[in-house]
Design a protein around this motif. Structure first.
Motif, mmCIF file in Angstrom:
data_model
loop_
_atom_site.group_PDB
_atom_site.id
_atom_site.type_symbol
_atom_site.label_atom_id
_atom_site.label_comp_id
_atom_site.label_asym_id
_atom_site.label_seq_id
_atom_site.Cartn_x
_atom_site.Cartn_y
_atom_site.Cartn_z
ATOM 1 N N GLY A 182 0.809 -1.213 0.000
ATOM 2 C CA GLY A 182 0.000 0.000 0.000
ATOM 3 C C GLY A 182 0.842 1.263 0.000
ATOM 4 N N LYS A 183 0.276 2.358 0.435
ATOM 5 C CA LYS A 183 0.935 3.661 0.400
ATOM 6 C C LYS A 183 1.963 3.806 1.526
ATOM 7 C CE LYS A 183 -1.687 7.107 2.380
ATOM 8 N NZ LYS A 183 -2.807 8.073 2.434
ATOM 9 N N ARG A 184 2.855 4.765 1.329
ATOM 10 C CA ARG A 184 3.874 5.107 2.313
ATOM 11 C C ARG A 184 3.740 6.583 2.657
ATOM 12 N NH1 ARG A 184 8.372 1.749 3.160
ATOM 13 N NH2 ARG A 184 8.218 -0.247 2.054
ATOM 14 N N ARG A 239 5.361 -0.401 10.307
ATOM 15 C CA ARG A 239 4.428 -1.134 9.449
ATOM 16 C C ARG A 239 3.029 -1.056 10.046
ATOM 17 N NH1 ARG A 239 6.543 -5.709 9.883
ATOM 18 N NH2 ARG A 239 5.000 -6.855 11.129
ATOM 19 N N ILE A 240 2.076 -0.723 9.223
ATOM 20 C CA ILE A 240 0.695 -0.569 9.661
ATOM 21 C C ILE A 240 -0.092 -1.795 9.198
ATOM 22 C CG2 ILE A 240 -1.334 0.908 9.661
ATOM 23 C CD1 ILE A 240 1.235 2.152 10.853
ATOM 24 N N THR A 282 2.477 11.214 22.302
ATOM 25 C CA THR A 282 2.057 9.922 22.845
ATOM 26 C C THR A 282 1.732 8.939 21.721
ATOM 27 O OG1 THR A 282 -0.283 10.500 22.934
ATOM 28 C CG2 THR A 282 1.076 11.109 24.840
ATOM 29 N N ALA A 283 1.691 7.659 22.087
ATOM 30 C CA ALA A 283 1.306 6.626 21.119
ATOM 31 C C ALA A 283 -0.136 6.837 20.663
ATOM 32 C CB ALA A 283 1.480 5.243 21.752
ATOM 33 N N TYR A 284 -0.993 7.415 21.506
ATOM 34 C CA TYR A 284 -2.349 7.758 21.094
ATOM 35 C C TYR A 284 -2.325 8.761 19.943
ATOM 36 C CZ TYR A 284 -4.949 5.498 24.929
ATOM 37 O OH TYR A 284 -5.535 4.588 25.756
ATOM 38 N N THR A 285 -1.429 9.760 20.036
ATOM 39 C CA THR A 285 -1.309 10.761 18.975
ATOM 40 C C THR A 285 -0.886 10.119 17.668
ATOM 41 O OG1 THR A 285 -0.727 12.453 20.612
ATOM 42 C CG2 THR A 285 -0.179 12.913 18.314
ATOM 43 N N LEU A 286 0.112 9.234 17.747
ATOM 44 C CA LEU A 286 0.577 8.536 16.550
ATOM 45 C C LEU A 286 -0.543 7.695 15.943
ATOM 46 C CD1 LEU A 286 2.800 7.707 14.594
ATOM 47 C CD2 LEU A 286 3.512 5.943 16.243
ATOM 48 N N LEU A 287 -1.328 7.033 16.783
ATOM 49 C CA LEU A 287 -2.435 6.222 16.289
ATOM 50 C C LEU A 287 -3.446 7.081 15.538
ATOM 51 C CD1 LEU A 287 -3.891 3.485 16.217
ATOM 52 C CD2 LEU A 287 -4.944 4.082 18.406
ATOM 53 N N GLY A 288 -3.709 8.279 16.022
ATOM 54 C CA GLY A 288 -4.631 9.174 15.327
ATOM 55 C C GLY A 288 -4.114 9.564 13.957
ATOM 56 N N ILE A 289 -2.794 9.851 13.867
ATOM 57 C CA ILE A 289 -2.189 10.212 12.579
ATOM 58 C C ILE A 289 -2.289 9.050 11.605
ATOM 59 C CG2 ILE A 289 -0.027 10.836 11.440
ATOM 60 C CD1 ILE A 289 0.733 12.319 14.033
ATOM 61 N N VAL A 290 -1.996 7.851 12.110
ATOM 62 C CA VAL A 290 -2.061 6.656 11.256
ATOM 63 C C VAL A 290 -3.484 6.430 10.780
ATOM 64 C CG1 VAL A 290 -1.870 4.135 11.295
ATOM 65 C CG2 VAL A 290 -0.062 5.541 12.280
ATOM 66 N N SER A 291 -4.451 6.515 11.672
ATOM 67 C CA SER A 291 -5.844 6.291 11.319
ATOM 68 C C SER A 291 -6.315 7.263 10.241
ATOM 69 C CB SER A 291 -6.718 6.426 12.567
ATOM 70 O OG SER A 291 -8.088 6.294 12.252
ATOM 71 N N GLN A 292 -5.863 8.516 10.345
ATOM 72 C CA GLN A 292 -6.272 9.533 9.392
ATOM 73 C C GLN A 292 -5.637 9.301 8.024
ATOM 74 O OE1 GLN A 292 -5.268 13.483 10.611
ATOM 75 N NE2 GLN A 292 -6.518 14.476 9.057
ATOM 76 N N ASN A 293 -4.364 8.896 7.992
ATOM 77 C CA ASN A 293 -3.646 8.736 6.726
ATOM 78 C C ASN A 293 -3.988 7.434 6.008
ATOM 79 O OD1 ASN A 293 -1.342 10.892 6.128
ATOM 80 N ND2 ASN A 293 -1.517 10.686 8.357
ATOM 81 N N PHE A 294 -4.331 6.378 6.729
ATOM 82 C CA PHE A 294 -4.564 5.065 6.108
ATOM 83 C C PHE A 294 -6.033 4.649 6.149
ATOM 84 C CE2 PHE A 294 -0.089 5.128 7.149
ATOM 85 C CZ PHE A 294 0.501 4.551 6.030
#
Length: 594
Positions: free
Chosen positions: A493-495, A590-591, A505-517
């Protein structure tokens, strides 16, 4: 107005000492007032100013130590030395089965004390038919009541005065032949006359004159209005103080000129304490007695070492206490020459000051060439230390660096320096210098090494450390050092490449990942690919089910029975910072969709 009041008179009200600073009218009121300055500045109401009019000046500026009181207010009754001695050490009743204490008074208030045996011993005390013995406090009171045997006398805060010794017109000294103190307690070695009603220094001299065994004198917290002496009085004072080695004049607020003049009267003085006297600078022309070995100027207002210039002429000085001042620099200006203290001065206490720069520590070797013992704790320098790589250093790490920067130290913060500790400290210091250079551009190397005067000396001793520079190296104190670069991807998939603070925080990173993927947070898994490989033992089993002859513990990474797998770390959503999950400033994540 009663004639017994005058400016400078010492008074006590309900145990609170004060000094008369003004006598007269106060605008807007009727009658006359005494303007007094309380020894305790928290006791007063103002600074000597009322309704915009300045009536008197307090010794402590910017304080509310002043008050106005009526002259008819009853003050505490003053005591003589002998009266204070009796009140302190012989005021309580006691019983002795065979002895009674008899006080007699001689002309001139010369009190004598004698112990007379009774003609018939008292009968013993019996309780339930058993004889009991008097012990404890009665025994202590008997010992204290023997005033003539006292060697340590503490009469702090007993409203003492000695008007008989004050200056009188037409005389050049206080009366000769006084024996009241010698008759009462002739064996005194240590004497504390602090916080009393003495007004002139000759009062103190007339007391000490009768105590030929006196070695230690304390007169703290007394506001003297006159410390001058006539030629005759100086000769008598020299004899009175001839054997005193310890003198303490804390919180007297005497000018430094008066302090130095007083110390010159003590021919054998070795220890002098002048703490809490609001000194910010010592006038150059006034030097204390050169016999002083141990000097304490604790809790004053000094900010630089040049303000202590007169002390550089004390050639016998070995210990200097400058604790709890405001010292932050050697000199006030760059053009001002740094003071150099005598080689005899080996011990200095700088604790609880405002030292915040390593250049101050480095300069101590020049300013105190004989320095071997140092106390430097509780200064701002040790509160927010950082290593060249940006990692926080503890106060203990800072003390280690102090030890390495000062080659001659044998004692630091009351701890003896062992050879192994010096070796470790200097090696650690060298590594810090090497790191500092490695993180800086080549053009800054010379400037950095100049800030470490012992660099060449330590390199000759231990060898020059390797300095490794990298074009990708970043300054650990920059904003870039606080960011982490992440490459996020899905298999096939995309990068996405992002930069976020390490503290995110890891919560912040999870939000970024959720939004981008476009993956729901609960269905998202984040895996950090460390890029490291780790060996994993495989079970080498024969067809018959028996284990191979070579045990797993004997195999190594190159054995065919071992395989290698990539080490991965699953980042679990939470409040933990991303920088604590990931090592370094870059990472690949890796997501995966659950």
């Amino acid at each position: 107005m009663a004639t017994q009041y005058y400016v400078g008179k010492r008074l006590s009200f309900d145990g609170q000492l004060c000094t008369v600073r003004y006598i007269g009218d106060v605008k807007g009121t009727k009658g006359e007032w005494l303007g007094v300055e309380w020894d305790d500045p928290a006791r007063g109401k103002h600074s000597g100013e009322h309704a915009g009019i300045r009536y008197f000046q307090c010794l402590r500026d910017n304080t509310t130590a002043g008050s106005f009181i009526r002259p008819n207010r009853k003050s505490d009754t003053p005591r003589s030395f002998v009266e204070a001695l009796k009140a302190k050490y012989a005021s309580e009743d006691f019983e002795d089965p065979n002895v009674e204490i008899v006080f007699t008074t001689q002309p001139g208030d010369n009190a004598r004390i004698r112990a007379e045996p009774l003609s018939k011993p008292k009968q013993s005390i019996r309780i339930s038919g058993k004889e009991v013995e008097e012990v404890g406090f009665d025994k202590i009171r008997k010992q204290l009541a023997a005033l003539s045997e006292l060697k340590i006398v503490i009469l702090d805060g007993f409203c003492m005065e000695r008007p008989i010794a004050r200056r009188n017109e037409g005389t050049d000294s206080w009366p000769i032949g006084l024996s009241d103190i010698k008759d009462a307690s002739p064996k005194v070695i240590e004497l504390d006359l602090s916080r009393n009603l003495f007004e002139e220094w000759r009062e103190i001299a007339s007391i000490c004159e009768q105590l030929t065994n006196l070695r230690s004198l304390r007169v703290d917290g007394t506001r003297f209005r006159d410390t001058s002496l006539t030629v005759t009085e100086i000769a008598r004072a020299n004899a009175a103080f001839a054997h005193i080695k310890y003198l303490k004049l804390e919180d007297t607020l005497l000018p430094w000129e008066d302090m130095t003049r007083i110390t010159q009267l003590f021919s054998d003085l070795t220890t002098f304490v002048a703490s809490s006297n609001l000194y910010a600078s010592l006038p150059s022309m006034h030097t204390p007695n050169p016999t002083i070995v141990d000097l304490s100027l604790e809790d004053n207002l000094f900010s630089t070492l040049t303000s202590l210039e007169p002390l550089t002429r004390l050639l016998n000085l070995r210990r200097l206490v400058l604790k709890s001042n405001k010292i932050s620099a050697i000199g006030s200006t760059d053009s001002e020459p740094d003071p150099v203290f005598p080689l005899s001065l080996t011990e200095v206490d700088f604790s609880y000051n405002e030292i915040a720069d390593w250049s101050f520590i480095d300069a101590l070797q020049h300013t105190f060439p004989g320095l071997t013992s140092l106390r430097i704790s509780h200064n701002p320098l040790f509160k927010s230390l950082q290593a060249p790589d940006g990692k926080a250093m503890t106060a203990e790490d800072g003390y280690v660096v102090v030890l390495a920067r000062l080659a001659n130290l044998k004692t630091l913060n009351f701890s003896n320096v062992l050879p192994k500790e010096r070796l470790d400290a200097e090696s650690y210091y060298l590594s810090l210098i090497a790191k500092e250079v490695s993180f800086a551009p080549d053009s800054d190397e010379e400037r950095i090494l100049k800030t470490h005067p012992r660099w060449k000396e330590l390199c000759e001793e231990y060898g020059e450390p390797a300095i490794q520079r990298s074009s990708s190296q970043i300054n650990p104190n920059s904003l870039a050092a606080r960011l982490i670069r992440l490459e996020l991807y899905q298999v096939g998939g995309k990068r996405v490449k992002i930069e976020i603070p390490k503290s995110a925080t890891a919560y912040t990173l999870l939000g970024i990942v959720s939004q981008n993927f476009q993956i729901k947070p609960r269905a998202c898994k984040m895996v950090w690919e460390t890029g490291e490989w780790m060996p994993v033992a495989s079970e080498d089993i024969y067809d018959d089910g028996e284990a191979s002859e070579t045990s797993l513990s004997e195999k190594n990474d190159e054995s065919p029975a071992f395989s290698k797998v990539s080490r991965e770390v699953v980042i679990i959503p939470g409040t933990r910072g991303v920088g604590t999950w990931i090592e370094g400033n870059e990472a690949v994540i890796r997501i995966e969709a659950r």
